[in-house]
Scaffold this active site. Sequence first.
Site, mmCIF file in Angstrom:
data_model
loop_
_atom_site.group_PDB
_atom_site.id
_atom_site.type_symbol
_atom_site.label_atom_id
_atom_site.label_comp_id
_atom_site.label_asym_id
_atom_site.label_seq_id
_atom_site.Cartn_x
_atom_site.Cartn_y
_atom_site.Cartn_z
ATOM 1 N N GLU A 230 58.959 15.023 57.400
ATOM 2 C CA GLU A 230 59.332 15.344 58.781
ATOM 3 C C GLU A 230 58.751 16.638 59.345
ATOM 4 O O GLU A 230 59.465 17.615 59.590
ATOM 5 C CB GLU A 230 60.865 15.338 58.926
ATOM 6 N N GLU A 338 62.973 6.380 56.239
ATOM 7 C CA GLU A 338 64.390 6.729 56.342
ATOM 8 C C GLU A 338 64.997 5.900 57.460
ATOM 9 O O GLU A 338 64.436 5.825 58.554
ATOM 10 C CB GLU A 338 64.599 8.223 56.675
#
Length: 403
Positions: A230, A338
Amino acid sequence: MKTSIFTGAAVLASFSSGVAAQGGAWAQCGGQGWSGATTCVAGYTCTFVNNWYSQCLPGGAASTFTTTSTAVIRPTTTLVTLSTSRTSSAAVPTQTAGGKFKWFGVNEAGGEFGQDTYPGVWGKHFIFPDNNAVRTLINQGYNTFRVGFAMERLSQNGLTNGFDAAYLRNLTESINFITNAGAYAVLDPHNFGRYFGNIITDVDAFGTWWNNLAKHFLLNERVIFDTNNEYHTMSQDLVLRLNQAAIDGIRSAGATSQYIFVEGNSWSGAWTWNTTNHNLRELRDSVEGKLVYQMHQYLDSDGSGTNPNCVSGEIGVQRVVGATRWLRENGKVGILGEFAGGANSVCQTAVKGLLEHLKANSDVWHGALWWSAGPWWGDYMFSFEPPSGTGYVNYNGVLRQYL
Ligand SMILES: *[C@@H]1O[C@H](CO)[C@@H](O)[C@H](O)[C@H]1NC(C)=O
Ligand SMILES: *[C@@H]1O[C@H](CO)[C@@H](O)[C@H](O)[C@H]1NC(C)=O
């Protein structure tokens, strides 16, 4: 996850103390510095894995993969269904009908916990996956585990200096446990494009860091390299260059058989991918067909994955359709690295819809990983840690339909 919501050991698992005379199933039974049992219980053989690790594997080493691989490893050629871009129908075996993901599994959080305490103490600030929990999931058919760790613990004195031997050894043991059982292990430096809190701007050092790490996993084809978790709130060009440096560093280490997962800016969100991360189409890999775009997607109102409620039953599909189109139009493949939903019927509908969409587009979506398993989640709303994690209890039945 957008934010670190867990900074220490709220829940300490109970550990069995004392050294067994014989190692149990899948237990460590040798390796540098190992002082425990070096023989295994009946039916298992102590098998050399690497200098740091030997493990009790069923029967002899040779039989391990043949006994477990049919359940969890699916050869590449049988995985992708009905890609419209394929010209030869003969290339698609008939048993692929119905669509299967190449990678389907969970995140394993713990090695990156305690992000306010570096290097921190094992068992207090951070922990590695519980092999028994991993085994439980593998036995059901889950075949991919994304293992989080902190670059600051591995590299305590700068990105280009040596790795901490103990942390690397523990991480390697977790990775080897997964891959020896026939599953894929994703190395996930859970760092948000940062090192000790600062955005990584030394692109060459980042490439060197990956080059050094890849050298440790050269021979393990079931390891997948995830450049970083991320990236966010940083230059889009820098995200492109960091990813490219990682790819080049990994390949120049000689790691040419493994897949590489790249991530994007804005927390790698699928819902903003086509506007934010368009430049990442320029990434180049010297190895053909091993570059995969990893995106994340949560279904709460702000997409952060911090609320158990989902916007609607359709939100899962709505938030990824743009990414699906982007992947196809740019000739790329992706994995949803995710995703999660709370224990309620709206989220269950949204998650099923999301997975049905990914499956229907399995020419470009090659897998999905739930956030998250891990030994320290306690009663966390998305915990997929068997046997009693909230996510596991509420979603194992849903997810198993995609194995
Ligand atoms: C590695 O794991 C062992 C237990 O197997 C633990 O005693 C040790 O503190 C760990 N070290 C690190 C750095 O993770
Ligand atoms: C991005 O995807 C969304 C759907 O999620 C779509 O409405 C939008 O037009 C796309 N934008 C671009 C630039 O392709």
